[in-house]
Design a protein around this motif. Structure first.
Motif, PDB file in Angstrom:
ATOM      1  N   LYS A  47       0.818  -1.206   0.000  1.00  0.00           N
ATOM      2  CA  LYS A  47       0.000   0.000   0.000  1.00  0.00           C
ATOM      3  C   LYS A  47       0.860   1.267   0.000  1.00  0.00           C
ATOM      4  N   ARG A  50       2.034   1.674  -3.528  1.00  0.00           N
ATOM      5  CA  ARG A  50       0.949   2.024  -4.447  1.00  0.00           C
ATOM      6  C   ARG A  50       0.473   3.463  -4.269  1.00  0.00           C
ATOM      7  N   TRP A  89      -6.322 -11.105   0.110  1.00  0.00           N
ATOM      8  CA  TRP A  89      -6.661  -9.694   0.113  1.00  0.00           C
ATOM      9  C   TRP A  89      -7.892  -9.482  -0.751  1.00  0.00           C
ATOM     10  N   SER A  90      -8.700  -8.511  -0.401  1.00  0.00           N
ATOM     11  CA  SER A  90      -9.968  -8.294  -1.102  1.00  0.00           C
ATOM     12  C   SER A  90      -9.760  -8.047  -2.588  1.00  0.00           C
ATOM     13  N   PHE A  91      -8.596  -7.480  -2.938  1.00  0.00           N
ATOM     14  CA  PHE A  91      -8.296  -7.077  -4.315  1.00  0.00           C
ATOM     15  C   PHE A  91      -7.406  -8.077  -5.042  1.00  0.00           C
ATOM     16  N   GLU A  92      -7.014  -9.163  -4.378  1.00  0.00           N
ATOM     17  CA  GLU A  92      -6.012 -10.071  -4.950  1.00  0.00           C
ATOM     18  C   GLU A  92      -6.451 -11.524  -4.788  1.00  0.00           C
ATOM     19  N   TYR A 118       4.462  -7.985  -6.832  1.00  0.00           N
ATOM     20  CA  TYR A 118       4.533  -6.532  -6.670  1.00  0.00           C
ATOM     21  C   TYR A 118       5.925  -6.054  -6.251  1.00  0.00           C
ATOM     22  N   VAL A 264     -15.756 -14.111  -8.107  1.00  0.00           N
ATOM     23  CA  VAL A 264     -16.049 -12.986  -7.223  1.00  0.00           C
ATOM     24  C   VAL A 264     -17.387 -13.190  -6.512  1.00  0.00           C
ATOM     25  N   LYS A 268     -17.865 -13.485  -2.558  1.00  0.00           N
ATOM     26  CA  LYS A 268     -18.811 -12.608  -1.887  1.00  0.00           C
ATOM     27  C   LYS A 268     -19.807 -13.404  -1.045  1.00  0.00           C
ATOM     28  N   SER A 429      -9.677  -8.714   5.903  1.00  0.00           N
ATOM     29  CA  SER A 429     -10.349  -7.450   5.597  1.00  0.00           C
ATOM     30  C   SER A 429     -10.141  -6.446   6.727  1.00  0.00           C
ATOM     31  N   GLU A 432      -6.684  -5.017   6.278  1.00  0.00           N
ATOM     32  CA  GLU A 432      -6.689  -4.010   5.215  1.00  0.00           C
ATOM     33  C   GLU A 432      -7.159  -2.651   5.739  1.00  0.00           C
ATOM     34  N   ASP A 436      -5.135   0.928   5.907  1.00  0.00           N
ATOM     35  CA  ASP A 436      -5.670   2.170   5.342  1.00  0.00           C
ATOM     36  C   ASP A 436      -5.679   3.279   6.388  1.00  0.00           C
TER      37      ASP A 436
END
Length: 596
Positions: A47, A50, A89-92, A118, A264, A268, A429, A432, A436
């Motif tokens: 993060k 990024r 991870w939510s995005f990976e 990354y 996805v 979910k 989550s 994460e 943030d």
């Protein structure tokens, strides 16, 4: 645009003056040290890379590889008790998990591949263990002492902000049983496993029926001549209904990889299920009562042994200890080559375990599935500007602000600190949203002339008071022995007073009124030379706010949350609310969102 930046060599006392030469919010250089390259440390590196510029980061990792606990834990049967597609991870996402509950080897590969994809290894120094951190009164920030484990040399470093991502389930410990040093057989700990040891045909002792012990037994039972498992207290063991172990077929994995939205939507649905289970942990809810009935039924069917039923099925509520899927564990207890010894181990002799029934149990191999030191105290001294060590402050009870920071310890941030949602629902989550929140604080530190930030003591006191009052309504408050608290009748120190979704919403915005903030010189030096960042960017639209309709982002918290959580898109989720009179109520959210 060429950013105006405050160089790293600028001293704190001249930072304010230097800022007057540049535009508003000019980002100064910020030096960050992160301890640990497990899941949290890697996410922090990702993060920062990024979202930020003009920073330097070093992640010190004691192991020879990244991935933390998933590199260290390699015992037979080691897996995560969170469904694998949602332990990402939510995005990976990962497309090719082998099963619902994947092995530690697969999970290690996920985080290791994440770091490689990354290019995060460039920030990491492996085989470097932090041994101390002390606040530098002249420069600000922390002087950090690190031991190079390969050479034995001591390395000194300095940072503006120190992030502890060492983890809670990391500091493994031998059981406090007299005589353990006398044992002459093979002694193993699940968190320090020796892959060279062959258990085939040997008489193995297994201490513990927590998560690790529950995973080990079904794997070693088919190959050992005999397993004597030592259990001192009951625990709830059963898959959560609807999330039993399942090995994915080739077709399922192909669909996950090739069909739009299949994966996805699967993720979910699992996440919604995990987030819908918070009622399990509240006393008096239908969810808790129904879950306990289901668990009791499942344990009875799988044990089929009256003696074991009476000793292994608890009389405290489901969820007081961490729920463990326990695939094959209860069935393994009934196998002919498994002996269950219920009670306390009085001592360990040269030959094996001596129990409170007066009997000695000779063993070839003794496996200690006895967990970790979960006191939350840092594993090294952290000294604040007043010369106080956080290890001493947290000696009897660890108290933090939202699980991420401690009062009077400026510029020190913590992943998975005291009272964060490590057992309330999905955990990654929560990590994460911690990352943030930390980045929002680091952004303010970088773009304002801030010298120190730490949570106010009064804010932490109020949070702890609220937490303690809330916990009395939960099953975690029951008198069971759990790593969620330091003693059965003690305060719950490991868990958040709410669901994971509750935690995410609590950390969405920084509550600066809860923080003690100090500045270098004039607090408004960040306003700079009168120019905006936009005016110094020739590629920017200098009239960006002129438009033909109002497309502003929501300004109120409620409207903002509705946009984030896509309120109105679901047919209605069924959950459990906790009414003011302490009774449980099932409620169904309408398609346009539940009214508050």
């Amino acid at each position: 645009m060429a950013d105006f930046i405050v160089p790293s060599h600028i001293k704190p006392e001249t930072d304010a003056q230097h800022r007057l030469q540049g535009p508003i919010h000019a980002p100064r250089h910020v030096r960050i040290i992160c301890i640990g390259a497990g899941a949290s440390g890697l996410l922090m590196a990702y993060k920062l890379q990024r979202h930020f510029s003009n920073f330097s980061l070093t992640v010190y990792e004691k192991n020879v590889e990244v991935s933390g606990t998933w590199f260290e834990n390699r015992y037979p049967g080691c897996a995560c008790d969170v469904p694998s597609h949602n332990y990402t991870w939510s995005f990976e996402p990962k497309l090719d998990w082998s099963a619902v509950y994947a092995s530690s080897k697969e999970i290690f590969a996920y985080f290791n591949d994440f770091a490689r994809k990354y290019r995060l290894h460039k920030y990491v120094k492996t085989q470097h263990q932090v041994s101390g951190a002390i606040w530098n009164k002249e420069k600000g920030g922390y002087d950090v002492q690190i031991t190079d484990l390969e050479s034995g040399q001591v390395v000194n470093d300095h940072c503006d902000i120190l992030v502890n991502a060492g983890g809670i389930l990391n500091n493994w410990q031998w059981p406090a049983i007299p005589g353990i040093e006398k044992y002459k057989g093979v002694l193993l700990h699940t968190a320090n496993w020796d892959d060279k040891i062959d258990l085939t045909g040997r008489h193995v002792g297994l201490i513990g029926n927590g998560s690790s012990g529950i995973q080990v037994l079904p794997k070693i039972q088919p190959i050992v001549s005999k397993c004597t498992t030592f259990i001192r207290e009951p625990t709830w063991v059963s898959p959560v209904q609807g999330l039993e172990q399942h090995v994915y077929s080739d077709k399922e994995r192909l669909d996950f990889a090739t069909k739009p939205n299949v994966l996805v939507e699967y993720r979910k649905n699992v996440e919604r299920g995990l987030n819908g289970q918070f009622g399990i942990f509240l006393k008096g809810t239908t969810t808790n009562d129904d879950t306990e009935t289901y668990f009791r039924q499942q344990m009875t069917e799988k044990l089929q042994n009256k003696y074991l039923e009476e000793r292994l099925i608890p009389n405290w509520h489901v969820g007081c200890r961490r729920l463990t899927p326990g695939v094959g564990y209860l069935e393994a207890l009934g196998k002919e080559n498994v002996e269950v010894v219920y009670g306390e181990i009085s001592s360990i002799s040269e030959r094996g375990c001596v129990c409170d029934n007066g009997q000695e149990y000779p063993l070839d191999v003794l496996i200690c599935a006895t967990g970790f030191n979960t006191s939350f105290k840092p594993r090294f001294p952290v000294i604040n500007p007043n010369g106080v060590n956080l290890q001493d402050v947290w000696k009897t009870e660890a108290q933090s602000y939202f699980g991420i920071a401690a009062p009077d310890f400026p510029n020190y941030l913590i992943f998975l600190g005291p009272n964060c949602p490590i057992g309330n629902g999905p955990v990654l989550s929560a990590i994460e949203c911690q990352a943030d929140y930390m980045l929002k604080m680091i952004d303010r530190f970088q773009t304002n002339n801030i010298s120190q930030f730490s949570p106010k003591q009064e804010a932490v006191d109020d949070f702890i008071a609220h937490k303690d009052a809330f916990m009395q309504r939960t099953v975690w408050h029951d008198p069971c022995r759990s790593w969620y608290k330091q003693r059965p009748d003690g305060p719950v120190t490991a868990l958040w007073p709410g669901s994971t979704l509750h935690y995410i919403e609590a950390l969405m915005e920084v509550r600066l009124d809860d923080w003690e903030v100090k500045y270098n010189g004039n607090r408004f030096a960040w306003m700079g030379n009168g120019y905006s960042q936009t005016e110094l960017d020739p590629s920017a639209d200098w009239a960006y706010y002129i438009r033909d309709k109002d497309d502003d982002e929501p300004l109120s918290r409620g409207r903002k949350l509705q946009a984030i959580n896509k309120s109105g898109t679901m047919q209605g989720n069924v959950g459990v609310s906790f009414s003011g009179n302490g009774k449980s109520e099932e409620n169904k959210a309408s398609a346009v969102g539940a009214k508050l």
